[in-house]
Design an enzyme around this catalytic site. Structure first.
Site, short mmCIF file in Angstrom:
data_model
loop_
_atom_site.label_atom_id
_atom_site.label_comp_id
_atom_site.label_asym_id
_atom_site.label_seq_id
_atom_site.Cartn_x
_atom_site.Cartn_y
_atom_site.Cartn_z
N CYS A 73 9.59 -1.75 -6.63
CA CYS A 73 8.41 -1.75 -5.77
C CYS A 73 7.34 -0.80 -6.31
CB CYS A 73 8.83 -1.35 -4.35
SG CYS A 73 7.45 -1.11 -3.21
N CYS A 76 6.45 1.99 -3.87
CA CYS A 76 7.53 2.99 -3.80
C CYS A 76 7.47 3.94 -5.00
CB CYS A 76 8.89 2.28 -3.75
SG CYS A 76 9.10 1.16 -2.34
#
Length: 310
Positions: A73, A76
């Site tokens: 991600c 993230c």
């Protein structure tokens, strides 16, 4: 005066050594200083905790900030440095900072219903709230220090990670991940086509459903047995009813046989009346045991002709 005297003695001893020895001592001292200054930083334990399916119940006690992320991600990855800095402040603020890799812990992903990444939860003594603020270190610190989490509505107990519903959801997520790994193993390791893997899982689902249905039926019969089978007079009543049914069937057969006999008697009476009319002596001739019907008919016709001629 004592430290100054020791320094002068040491300096005098160092000046009396050869140049090569001085170089070796200085090099060793420099290496020792570098090692001692870097050792605390290397040995400092990480304040960021990792939550798994095995230890997730630890977050039910105390105060926690938990990040759900995935390595692939981009958001993230951007958040991770700030989250690590925030974790360094966790011990000073009395809060535990943790992270959960949803790719490795699918059960926790289902238990907390993670639909977007990254997702951050605040937990205080088993009460969960979803963090919706800005994602900087200062915002995280103010969220804890000023207790801004008190203004957020907590997650309902029905959807809490410890509820029966979320336990079921966690099991389903684990099952889906297990099926995916089995599919990858069948297609990649064993070389089975994708459609073949689908057929295998379809048959497995069918047979498992049949087995589960049979088990549920047996359990239902055992827990809630039928009342008629529990009655002490059930089998006696069943036998009596069977006997009554057989008797009724026999009576119907006898009645049917009686009706057939009556019909045969009526036919015989009619036939006798016919013979009485056509016989010259006024009564029917006895049939011979070997005479067929056609021969008797011809004899009757011959008798009529003789009567007409006379």
């Amino acid at each position: 005066m004592a430290p100054l005297l020791d320094y002068k003695i040491g300096d005098a001893m160092l000046s009396s050594l050869p140049l090569r020895s001085k170089s070796i001592i200085l090099t060793c001292s420099l290496i020792l200083v570098i090692y001692l200054t870097s050792q605390p930083a290397l040995a400092k334990p990480s304040s960021l905790k990792e939550i798994t399916d095995g230890n997730w119940e630890d977050i039910l006690a105390g105060e926690w900030m938990i990040e759900f992320f995935a390595p692939w991600c981009p958001a993230c990855q951007q958040l991770q440095p700030m989250w690590n800095e925030f974790a360094d402040w966790g011990e000073d603020m009395g809060v535990n900072i943790a992270k959960v890799d949803v790719t490795e812990q699918p059960g926790l992903s289902g238990r907390f219903i993670i639909t977007s990444l990254p997702t951050i939860y605040h937990c205080k003594d088993g009460v969960f709230r979803r963090y919706q603020g800005a994602r900087t270190k200062d915002d995280f610190l103010s969220f804890i220090d000023e207790k801004k989490w008190q203004g957020i509505e907590p997650v309902s107990s029905w959807f809490g990670p410890s509820s029966f519903m979320m336990n079921t959801m966690s099991a389903l997520f684990k099952l889906s991940m297990f099926i995916r790994r089995c599919h990858n193993y069948l297609t990649e390791q064993l070389g089975i086509p994708v459609w073949g893997s689908y057929i295998i899982f379809g048959l497995a689902t069918l047979f498992s459903g049949l087995a589960l249905g049979l088990i549920l039926v047996f359990i239902a019969d055992f827990v809630f047995p039928s009342r008629r089978f529990n009655s002490p007079n059930y089998y006696q009543k069943k036998q009596t009813m069977e006997q009554a049914r057989l008797i009724q069937q026999l009576e119907e057969e006898q009645e049917a046989d009686g009706e057939e006999d009556d019909e045969e008697d009526d036919e015989d009476g009619e036939q006798e009346e016919v013979w009485r009319r056509v016989s010259p002596v006024g009564r029917p001739e006895a049939r011979g045991p070997g005479y067929p019907e056609e021969v008797l008919r011809k004899r009757v016709v011959g008798n009529r002709e003789e009567e007409e001629d006379s």
